[in-house]
Design an enzyme around this catalytic site. Structure first.
Site, PDB file in Angstrom:
ATOM      1  N   SER A   1       1.630  25.809  -1.251  1.00  0.00           N
ATOM      2  CA  SER A   1       2.180  25.921  -2.600  1.00  0.00           C
ATOM      3  C   SER A   1       1.713  24.770  -3.467  1.00  0.00           C
ATOM      4  CB  SER A   1       3.708  25.886  -2.491  1.00  0.00           C
ATOM      5  OG  SER A   1       4.288  25.677  -3.759  1.00  0.00           O
TER       6      SER A   1
ATOM      7  N   TYR B   1      12.188  22.316   1.128  1.00  0.00           N
ATOM      8  CA  TYR B   1      11.229  23.427   1.125  1.00  0.00           C
ATOM      9  C   TYR B   1       9.821  22.896   0.834  1.00  0.00           C
ATOM     10  CZ  TYR B   1       8.300  26.877  -1.174  1.00  0.00           C
ATOM     11  OH  TYR B   1       7.217  27.625  -1.558  1.00  0.00           O
TER      12      TYR B   1
ATOM     13  N   LYS C   1       6.117  22.658   3.250  1.00  0.00           N
ATOM     14  CA  LYS C   1       4.746  23.048   2.889  1.00  0.00           C
ATOM     15  C   LYS C   1       3.805  21.860   3.082  1.00  0.00           C
ATOM     16  CE  LYS C   1       5.582  27.294   1.624  1.00  0.00           C
ATOM     17  NZ  LYS C   1       5.215  28.356   2.578  1.00  0.00           N
TER      18      LYS C   1
HETATM   19  C1  UD1 Z   1       9.576  27.047  -7.802  1.00  0.00           C
HETATM   20  C2  UD1 Z   1       9.663  25.877  -6.874  1.00  0.00           C
HETATM   21  C3  UD1 Z   1       8.383  25.771  -6.105  1.00  0.00           C
HETATM   22  C4  UD1 Z   1       8.100  27.066  -5.373  1.00  0.00           C
HETATM   23  C5  UD1 Z   1       8.094  28.225  -6.338  1.00  0.00           C
HETATM   24  C6  UD1 Z   1       8.024  29.517  -5.565  1.00  0.00           C
HETATM   25  C7  UD1 Z   1      11.195  24.236  -7.895  1.00  0.00           C
HETATM   26  C8  UD1 Z   1      11.321  22.867  -8.457  1.00  0.00           C
HETATM   27  N1  UD1 Z   1       9.961  24.645  -7.572  1.00  0.00           N
HETATM   28  O1  UD1 Z   1       8.541  26.807  -8.743  1.00  0.00           O
HETATM   29  O2  UD1 Z   1       8.491  24.713  -5.184  1.00  0.00           O
HETATM   30  O3  UD1 Z   1       6.863  26.986  -4.720  1.00  0.00           O
HETATM   31  O4  UD1 Z   1       9.283  28.245  -7.093  1.00  0.00           O
HETATM   32  O5  UD1 Z   1       7.905  30.595  -6.426  1.00  0.00           O
HETATM   33  O6  UD1 Z   1      12.150  24.944  -7.753  1.00  0.00           O
HETATM   34  N2  UD1 Z   1      13.223  28.536 -15.367  1.00  0.00           N
HETATM   35  C9  UD1 Z   1      14.138  28.805 -16.365  1.00  0.00           C
HETATM   36  N3  UD1 Z   1      15.218  29.616 -16.073  1.00  0.00           N
HETATM   37  C10 UD1 Z   1      15.389  30.176 -14.832  1.00  0.00           C
HETATM   38  C11 UD1 Z   1      14.441  29.879 -13.806  1.00  0.00           C
HETATM   39  C12 UD1 Z   1      13.377  29.051 -14.112  1.00  0.00           C
HETATM   40  O7  UD1 Z   1      14.022  28.336 -17.500  1.00  0.00           O
HETATM   41  O8  UD1 Z   1      16.367  30.901 -14.621  1.00  0.00           O
HETATM   42  C13 UD1 Z   1      12.021  27.721 -15.703  1.00  0.00           C
HETATM   43  C14 UD1 Z   1      11.825  26.493 -14.859  1.00  0.00           C
HETATM   44  O9  UD1 Z   1      12.455  25.390 -15.424  1.00  0.00           O
HETATM   45  C15 UD1 Z   1      10.290  26.393 -14.875  1.00  0.00           C
HETATM   46  C16 UD1 Z   1       9.821  27.830 -14.962  1.00  0.00           C
HETATM   47  O10 UD1 Z   1      10.916  28.557 -15.478  1.00  0.00           O
HETATM   48  O11 UD1 Z   1       9.852  25.715 -16.031  1.00  0.00           O
HETATM   49  C17 UD1 Z   1       9.427  28.430 -13.624  1.00  0.00           C
HETATM   50  O12 UD1 Z   1      10.474  28.269 -12.688  1.00  0.00           O
HETATM   51  P1  UD1 Z   1      10.479  29.009 -11.274  1.00  0.00           P
HETATM   52  O13 UD1 Z   1      10.148  30.435 -11.439  1.00  0.00           O
HETATM   53  O14 UD1 Z   1      11.749  28.669 -10.564  1.00  0.00           O
HETATM   54  O15 UD1 Z   1       9.225  28.361 -10.516  1.00  0.00           O
HETATM   55  P2  UD1 Z   1       8.883  26.793 -10.264  1.00  0.00           P
HETATM   56  O16 UD1 Z   1      10.040  25.929 -10.501  1.00  0.00           O
HETATM   57  O17 UD1 Z   1       7.639  26.481 -11.002  1.00  0.00           O
END
Ligand code: UD1
Length: 351
Positions: free
Chosen positions: A137, A162, A166
């Protein structure tokens, strides 16, 4: 030694092959002519996925698929799988993947993710199979110093167990090759996998409240959740919301097929980023999904989520140069396919 073989003479073991990325990869491999053995304990997947895979690929290709409901930690069962089928290469997806849960259950995460990998590679070694692709990842890059991220960008401390699993498994597999150069290891660092199979038969099916953005947005679109919670709008990005490199799960699947082809007959340890090279903000995602589902999705701005970084996106030139692989789907395609899956399967695989 890694022996060069044609797909029709190659049997690929896919651990976690009933999961989101695994299932899409299995479809791709069957369509490419590989024989595929799936091992999955269905702890976070449905057996219905196997039927959907068979429907998509058709009877002739489905005949090359074998499924075992088995936990990769079960050494005896895994040995039996290797005794039963001659496995040429392994793609290792099986593992726990919920970031938040890993913080509250570190023992379970380390035991399962590290433990199953150690069991797997030991059983592989005992059966003379030393070719492995690992599902890593972009989380191993942590908070980046500069963008885009290349494979040479430094690994940074993970922010949760997690992420550490990785990080550590990459190290375990690298050390394995140092000890025995006959190992052939490919570490694929995924950026943010989203989307679904264009048929609408397979997609992401999270249990409970989705942790990741896209499944959450899809559930707002279908009316299961009231509004999208945007985690912070004061990041150092053009619109203040987090920027990520979203990649269609079918592009990830072809990335695995490209890696299998590339590693054929080699030995070594090689890392590839799999992303699109383009960053998209949370607000841009909400807009693109609204367009795909034909209605404006409500959202509210909430505080930042601990551990989130401002932005990350990949430099994917190595995968293009070495493996001839590029992602071909854009954000519009990803949202369209995700919505197609969600609207046809409002309760995921449970019908
Ligand atoms: C997350 C994990 C990462 C993992 C990946 C798997 C964290 C810190 N990282 O990535 O380790 O490999 O998932 O898919 O959790 N967001 C919102 N609202 C939400 C959910 C997310 O605003 O309800 C935003 C987050 O702040 C971020 C973006 O959307 O900026 C993407 O989030 P997400 O889909 O959870 O992925 P990552 O955090 O990048």
């Amino acid at each position: 030694m890694s022996e060069a073989k044609d797909p029709q003479d190659t049997c690929v073991l896919v651990t976690g092959g009933a999961g989101f990325i695994g299932s899409h990869t299995v479809v791709e491999l069957l369509q490419d002519g590989y024989k595929v053995v799936v091992v999955d304990d269905l702890s976070n997947a449905s057996e219905r996925v196997i039927d959907r895979i068979k429907t998509i690929v058709g009877d002739a290709a489905a005949a090359r698929l074998t499924f075992y409901r088995t936990d990769v930690n079960d050494r005896e069962a895994m040995s039996a799988v290797f005794d039963g089928d001659h496995i040429d290469r392994v793609i290792h997806f099986a593992g726990f993947k919920a970031v938040g849960e890993s913080v509250s259950k570190p023992i379970e995460y380390y035991a399962n993710n590290l433990g199953n990998t150690l069991t797997l590679v030991d059983v592989m070694r005992n059966h003379g199979c030393k070719d492995i692709i690992f599902s890593s990842s972009a989380t191993v890059y942590g908070d980046p110093d500069s963008l885009p991220l290349t494979e040479e960008s430094p690994k940074k401390p993970a922010t949760n167990p997690y992420g550490w699993t990785k990080w550590m498994i990459e190290q375990v597999l690298t050390d394995l090759h140092t000890a025995d150069p006959a190992w052939n290891v490919v570490l694929l660092r995924y950026f943010n996998p989203i989307g679904a199979h264009p048929s609408g038969l397979m997609g992401e099916d999270p249990k409970g409240i989705p942790n990741n953005l896209l499944p959450y947005v899809a559930q707002v679109a279908i009316g299961k959740r009231a509004c999208v919670h945007v985690f912070g709008n004061d990041y150092d990005t053009p619109d203040g919301t987090g920027v990520r490199d979203y990649i269609h799960v079918c592009d990830l699947a072809t990335g695995h097929a490209a890696a299998l082809n590339w590693m054929n007959g080699r030995t070594g340890v090689e890392i590839f980023n799999l992303g699109t090279g383009r960053g998209t903000s949370v607000l841009e995602i909400i807009k693109a999904f609204s367009l795909a589902c034909g209605k404006d999705l409500p959202y509210q701005i909430d505080p930042r989520r601990p551990g989130d970084v401002d932005a990350n996106y990949a430099d994917c030139s190595k995968a293009k140069r070495e493996m001839g692989w590029v992602a071909k789907y854009d954000i519009g395609d990803m949202c369209r396919d995700s919505w197609n899956w969600q609207s046809k399967n409002p309760n995921g695989y449970e019908g």
